[in-house]
Design a protein around this motif. Sequence first.
Motif, short mmCIF file in Angstrom:
data_model
loop_
_atom_site.label_atom_id
_atom_site.label_comp_id
_atom_site.label_asym_id
_atom_site.label_seq_id
_atom_site.Cartn_x
_atom_site.Cartn_y
_atom_site.Cartn_z
N THR A 99 8.75 -13.68 -44.38
CA THR A 99 9.87 -13.49 -45.30
C THR A 99 9.47 -12.53 -46.42
OG1 THR A 99 9.21 -15.42 -46.63
CG2 THR A 99 10.77 -15.80 -44.83
N GLU A 100 10.46 -12.11 -47.19
CA GLU A 100 10.18 -11.20 -48.31
C GLU A 100 9.38 -11.88 -49.40
OE1 GLU A 100 14.02 -8.16 -48.27
OE2 GLU A 100 13.90 -9.74 -49.79
N HIS A 231 18.00 -18.21 -43.06
CA HIS A 231 18.06 -17.68 -44.42
C HIS A 231 17.05 -18.31 -45.37
CE1 HIS A 231 22.07 -17.25 -42.51
NE2 HIS A 231 22.01 -16.04 -43.04
N SER A 251 14.48 -14.56 -49.18
CA SER A 251 14.62 -13.23 -49.77
C SER A 251 14.01 -13.18 -51.17
CB SER A 251 16.09 -12.85 -49.86
OG SER A 251 16.76 -13.67 -50.81
N ARG A 252 13.74 -11.98 -51.65
CA ARG A 252 13.22 -11.82 -53.00
C ARG A 252 14.26 -12.28 -54.03
NH1 ARG A 252 8.83 -10.00 -54.43
NH2 ARG A 252 8.44 -9.14 -52.37
N GLU A 253 15.54 -12.01 -53.75
CA GLU A 253 16.59 -12.44 -54.67
C GLU A 253 16.63 -13.96 -54.78
OE1 GLU A 253 16.98 -10.25 -52.27
OE2 GLU A 253 17.47 -8.38 -53.34
#
Length: 391
Positions: A99-100, A231, A251-253
């Motif tokens: 993952t990021e 996700h 995610s990074r967000e």
Amino acid sequence: MAGLERLSEELEQLKQQGRYRLPAIWESGSGSWMEMGGRRVLQMASNNYLGLTDHPRLKQAAIEATQKYGVGAGSVRTISGTMDIHDQLEQELAAFKGTEAALVFQSGFTTNQGVFGTLLGAEDVVISDELNHASIIDGIRLTKATRKIYKHKDMDSLEEALRGASSYRSRFIVTDGVFSMDGDIAPMPQIVELAERYDAIVCIDDAHASGVLGHCGKGTTDHFGLHGRVHIQIGTLSKAVGVVGGYVAGSRELKEYLIHKARPFLFSTSQTPAVAASCLEAIRVLRTSPELGERMWASANAFRSQLQADGFDTGASETPIIPIVIGDSARTMAFAARLLEEGVFAPGIVFPTVAADKGRVRFIITASHTADDLEFARQALLKVGREFGLV
């Protein structure tokens, strides 16, 4: 004290129902054989899947981190700052999970509280497998989201819930990767397909899959080849990783949002440097030691097959979690007590953790268990099983 009299009454009810127990007291470190009451006992209930709790590389990493950083982190990371050892752990954990980014919490339980309590609001709906772990259930309860429960691993039931959820801002599907009481695996390919059809977010809790499923223990997403389609991946550092803590990978967000909003992260002091360093070393061991998982799986599959041939009910097990289903609570606890007399520790698990008629002793097979260990456990099971009329 007024209002607390009921505690003794409820404790007495637990005793009468055969459900009363206190934690076992061990006199040695975690391993396949441990000391209890001055005698050696075969430990068959530990989540130490790969035997990493006493791995020399992890112990050395903890010692060196303590010498360099001290015994504590000082404060929450958003106040006193993040030590580079925590940052490095999250970077390598994200790379391991594909993952990021990743964010580490104090436990898997608080990770679920932080993720669900932060991401879900009154405009959302969360759709959860009926046998999900208590930490998932409690994390969801902290939110104002609408809750829907689908039958265990039943994709028709999941789709029915999704059909009725089109009006919500977002739809979250939440499932364990490996279910802790039965040892079965979530049907992730079908879940992901339904999520994509109905525009839903997929969140998987890999507490019992991290270090167990996937190449080198990368988890359920890797096991099914679903990278980029799941996700949110939640997991623990307290089981196969061998230390303590929890994480969320995505995610990074997602990471940055949780840093700003997740209350367990914002209001709890971070892991000690020794814990962070030993978790980091564990990830490195996982990446380079596939033989640990291979040994664990070979032992688990052989043990399960033998118990089934002996006539024991191992339920839906398909992982190193292998339950022996006994039935009612009192009978289950008595069975576990007899096993301990025979030198095998596999405590009874009863209602409300499992259904009232599904009490079981749960075995967890690790990479540390030898063939002789498992044969010792099997012989004890056969002896006690015959006494209880199970075989």
